[in-house]
Write an enzyme that holds these catalytic residues in place. Structure first.
Site, PDB file in Angstrom:
ATOM      1  N   CYS A  38       2.888  33.140 -10.635  1.00 46.42           N
ATOM      2  CA  CYS A  38       3.159  34.205  -9.668  1.00 46.42           C
ATOM      3  C   CYS A  38       1.841  34.952  -9.528  1.00 46.42           C
ATOM      4  CB  CYS A  38       4.253  35.158 -10.128  1.00 46.42           C
ATOM      5  SG  CYS A  38       4.459  36.510  -8.949  1.00 46.42           S
ATOM      6  N   CYS A  79       2.427  38.968  -9.404  1.00 47.55           N
ATOM      7  CA  CYS A  79       2.913  39.757 -10.543  1.00 47.55           C
ATOM      8  C   CYS A  79       3.370  38.823 -11.652  1.00 47.55           C
ATOM      9  CB  CYS A  79       4.006  40.722 -10.111  1.00 47.55           C
ATOM     10  SG  CYS A  79       5.218  40.022  -8.967  1.00 47.55           S
ATOM     11  N   SER A  80       4.656  38.716 -11.875  1.00 45.73           N
ATOM     12  CA  SER A  80       5.127  37.951 -13.034  1.00 45.73           C
ATOM     13  C   SER A  80       6.473  37.302 -12.760  1.00 45.73           C
ATOM     14  CB  SER A  80       5.237  38.883 -14.240  1.00 45.73           C
ATOM     15  OG  SER A  80       6.101  39.958 -13.919  1.00 45.73           O
ATOM     16  N   CYS A  81       6.757  36.971 -11.507  1.00 46.90           N
ATOM     17  CA  CYS A  81       8.056  36.388 -11.174  1.00 46.90           C
ATOM     18  C   CYS A  81       8.273  35.108 -11.969  1.00 46.90           C
ATOM     19  CB  CYS A  81       8.135  36.111  -9.678  1.00 46.90           C
ATOM     20  SG  CYS A  81       7.980  37.633  -8.709  1.00 46.90           S
TER      21      CYS A  81
END
Ligand code: CO
Length: 192
Positions: A92, A95-97
């Site tokens: 991602c 971000c951090s999906c």
């Protein structure tokens, strides 16, 4: 960081914004119930059952939910299948999906700026950092998570596993192999 987190928690609890028992339940859920062992079951089923693999390829959300894994961050799942020609990696960049229902919470490195940028610019170098060297003729493709879609890599089934039960197969499926920064373990490595 520890102090800051505790100060923030104290404030939120004191003002009645969060319930410590609810937080504990959330943490326990993601520590114990939800984790890469869920994704490993999905991969093992796909290896063992071609009809399931087909369903997973067409409608991963439904196929995964049929094993009991659904919910937040797993509403729109896409399964990408590694082949002899193509290796997939997931990132991602924003971000951090991450697909929580099948992999749990993301590892720290997945959220790092270094991984998020280098996975796109130099995927083979990232793979090398993880100890994975692929032949030059294998194409590496990187999937960038969107606001909705979460990807699950289905690693290639290791050789020497003919006739294995799904339980045994699942033991070969590592978290990293489902992100694409690793491969499924060879039987010899997984043997006790
Ligand atoms: Co994200």
């Amino acid at each position: 960081m520890d102090l800051r987190v505790r100060a923030l928690e104290t404030l939120l609890v004191r003002k009645g914004y969060v319930d410590p028992a609810a937080i504990d339940r959330l943490i326990e859920t993601y520590e114990v119930q939800v984790g890469p062992h869920n994704g490993a079951r999905v991969v093992a089923r796909a290896w063992a059952d071609p009809a399931y693999a087909d369903w997973l390829a067409r409608d991963a959300t439904a196929a995964i939910a049929s094993l009991g894994y659904s919910g937040r961050q797993g509403e729109h799942m896409v399964a990408v299948f590694n082949t002899a020609d193509t290796h997939y990696m997931v990132v991602c960049t924003l971000c951090s999906c991450y697909p929580w229902p099948v992999l749990g919470l993301p590892p720290v490195w997945y959220k790092s700026a270094a991984y998020r940028s280098r996975a796109v610019m130099a995927p083979r170098a990232v793979l090398a950092d993880f100890g994975v060297t692929l032949p030059a003729d294998i194409q590496v493709r990187v999937w960038d998570s969107t606001a909705e879609v979460r990807y699950l890599v289905i690693p290639q089934r290791p050789g020497g596993t003919d006739g294995w039960s799904e339980d045994r197969l699942a033991s070969l499926v590592t978290r990293d192999s489902m992100i694409g920064t690793g491969l499924a373990q060879a039987p010899a490595v997984a043997a006790p």
